[in-house]
Enzyme design. Sequence first.
Site, PDB file in Angstrom:
ATOM      1  N   ASP A   8       0.861  -1.182   0.000  1.00  0.00           N
ATOM      2  CA  ASP A   8       0.000   0.000   0.000  1.00  0.00           C
ATOM      3  C   ASP A   8       0.899   1.235   0.000  1.00  0.00           C
ATOM      4  O   ASP A   8       2.113   1.148  -0.222  1.00  0.00           O
ATOM      5  CB  ASP A   8      -1.021  -0.044   1.147  1.00  0.00           C
ATOM      6  CG  ASP A   8      -0.402   0.132   2.524  1.00  0.00           C
ATOM      7  OD1 ASP A   8       0.835   0.319   2.623  1.00  0.00           O
ATOM      8  OD2 ASP A   8      -1.155   0.086   3.512  1.00  0.00           O
ATOM      9  N   HIS A   9       0.322   2.398   0.274  1.00  0.00           N
ATOM     10  CA  HIS A   9       1.092   3.651   0.247  1.00  0.00           C
ATOM     11  C   HIS A   9       2.244   3.646   1.248  1.00  0.00           C
ATOM     12  O   HIS A   9       3.265   4.283   1.014  1.00  0.00           O
ATOM     13  CB  HIS A   9       0.152   4.843   0.500  1.00  0.00           C
ATOM     14  CG  HIS A   9      -0.721   4.651   1.698  1.00  0.00           C
ATOM     15  ND1 HIS A   9      -1.808   3.803   1.689  1.00  0.00           N
ATOM     16  CD2 HIS A   9      -0.663   5.171   2.946  1.00  0.00           C
ATOM     17  CE1 HIS A   9      -2.377   3.818   2.881  1.00  0.00           C
ATOM     18  NE2 HIS A   9      -1.705   4.630   3.653  1.00  0.00           N
ATOM     19  N   CYS A  65       2.994  -3.274   4.194  1.00  0.00           N
ATOM     20  CA  CYS A  65       2.129  -2.153   4.554  1.00  0.00           C
ATOM     21  C   CYS A  65       2.736  -1.549   5.821  1.00  0.00           C
ATOM     22  O   CYS A  65       3.871  -1.890   6.171  1.00  0.00           O
ATOM     23  CB  CYS A  65       0.675  -2.590   4.736  1.00  0.00           C
ATOM     24  SG  CYS A  65       0.383  -3.763   6.077  1.00  0.00           S
ATOM     25  N   THR A  67       2.199  -1.728   9.240  1.00  0.00           N
ATOM     26  CA  THR A  67       2.541  -2.665  10.313  1.00  0.00           C
ATOM     27  C   THR A  67       2.737  -4.096   9.831  1.00  0.00           C
ATOM     28  O   THR A  67       3.210  -4.943  10.593  1.00  0.00           O
ATOM     29  CB  THR A  67       1.418  -2.719  11.362  1.00  0.00           C
ATOM     30  OG1 THR A  67       0.247  -3.284  10.747  1.00  0.00           O
ATOM     31  CG2 THR A  67       1.099  -1.344  11.919  1.00  0.00           C
ATOM     32  N   HIS A  98      10.484 -22.521   9.683  1.00  0.00           N
ATOM     33  CA  HIS A  98       9.492 -23.127  10.580  1.00  0.00           C
ATOM     34  C   HIS A  98       8.062 -23.006  10.068  1.00  0.00           C
ATOM     35  O   HIS A  98       7.251 -23.886  10.332  1.00  0.00           O
ATOM     36  CB  HIS A  98       9.565 -22.473  11.971  1.00  0.00           C
ATOM     37  CG  HIS A  98      10.802 -22.845  12.723  1.00  0.00           C
ATOM     38  ND1 HIS A  98      11.011 -22.475  14.038  1.00  0.00           N
ATOM     39  CD2 HIS A  98      11.911 -23.553  12.355  1.00  0.00           C
ATOM     40  CE1 HIS A  98      12.191 -22.940  14.450  1.00  0.00           C
ATOM     41  NE2 HIS A  98      12.758 -23.583  13.442  1.00  0.00           N
ATOM     42  N   ASN A  99       7.750 -21.903   9.404  1.00  0.00           N
ATOM     43  CA  ASN A  99       6.354 -21.651   9.011  1.00  0.00           C
ATOM     44  C   ASN A  99       6.104 -21.838   7.528  1.00  0.00           C
ATOM     45  O   ASN A  99       4.958 -21.754   7.090  1.00  0.00           O
ATOM     46  CB  ASN A  99       5.924 -20.247   9.432  1.00  0.00           C
ATOM     47  CG  ASN A  99       6.211 -19.953  10.882  1.00  0.00           C
ATOM     48  OD1 ASN A  99       7.019 -19.083  11.215  1.00  0.00           O
ATOM     49  ND2 ASN A  99       5.584 -20.674  11.777  1.00  0.00           N
TER      50      ASN A  99
HETATM   51  C1  RB5 Z   1      -2.068   2.621   6.467  1.00  0.00           C
HETATM   52  O1  RB5 Z   1      -2.129   3.841   7.138  1.00  0.00           O
HETATM   53  C2  RB5 Z   1      -1.928   1.470   7.433  1.00  0.00           C
HETATM   54  O2  RB5 Z   1      -3.088   1.303   8.168  1.00  0.00           O
HETATM   55  C3  RB5 Z   1      -1.573   0.203   6.702  1.00  0.00           C
HETATM   56  O3  RB5 Z   1      -0.409   0.414   5.968  1.00  0.00           O
HETATM   57  C4  RB5 Z   1      -1.301  -1.012   7.554  1.00  0.00           C
HETATM   58  O4  RB5 Z   1      -0.426  -0.711   8.598  1.00  0.00           O
HETATM   59  C5  RB5 Z   1      -2.466  -1.737   8.043  1.00  0.00           C
HETATM   60  O5  RB5 Z   1      -2.353  -2.785   8.667  1.00  0.00           O
END
Ligand code: RB5
Length: 142
Positions: A8-9, A65, A67, A98-99
């Site tokens: 994503d961004h 992404c 997190t 392992h996974n």
């Molecule tokens: C985007 O702001 C954020 O929510 C996304 O990149 C991710 O961390 C979601 O799990």
Amino acid sequence: MTIGICNDHAGVDYKNSLVQYLRNKGYEVVNFGTDTPDSIDYPEVAHPLADALLAGKIDLGIAMCGTGNGMALCLNHHKGIRAGIAWNPEVGRLVKAHNKANVLVMPARFISYPEVEAIVDQWLTAPFEGGRHQRRIDAIEP
Ligand code: RB5
């Protein structure tokens, strides 16, 4: 070996560098992610990557992404996808050993770009250890 990448961004800068890094190493790379910093919703790019992997159009996947959790949650909805989050090189090794993760997920907002390359290297080169780990994978499906 063809690797699909989605982001994503939050992961766009690292994705651009990582695509080049992998191509320089001889991997085919298919880009499923967004190429701009404009906000998108991670399911838009996670589901197409999962579909491509399950259809055999790519051999492995990498997702980024903020997190890592949004991507992992989406990807693991697909039976046959094992998406594991790694935040340092040793976890990158273990998520394969392992996974048997067929998609490596990384938290772009919480690691540096050099860590991204080191994690990917470990995950790509580590052998799956089988044995008790295969038994545990077989027991994941309820
Ligand atoms: C985007 O702001 C954020 O929510 C996304 O990149 C991710 O961390 C979601 O799990």
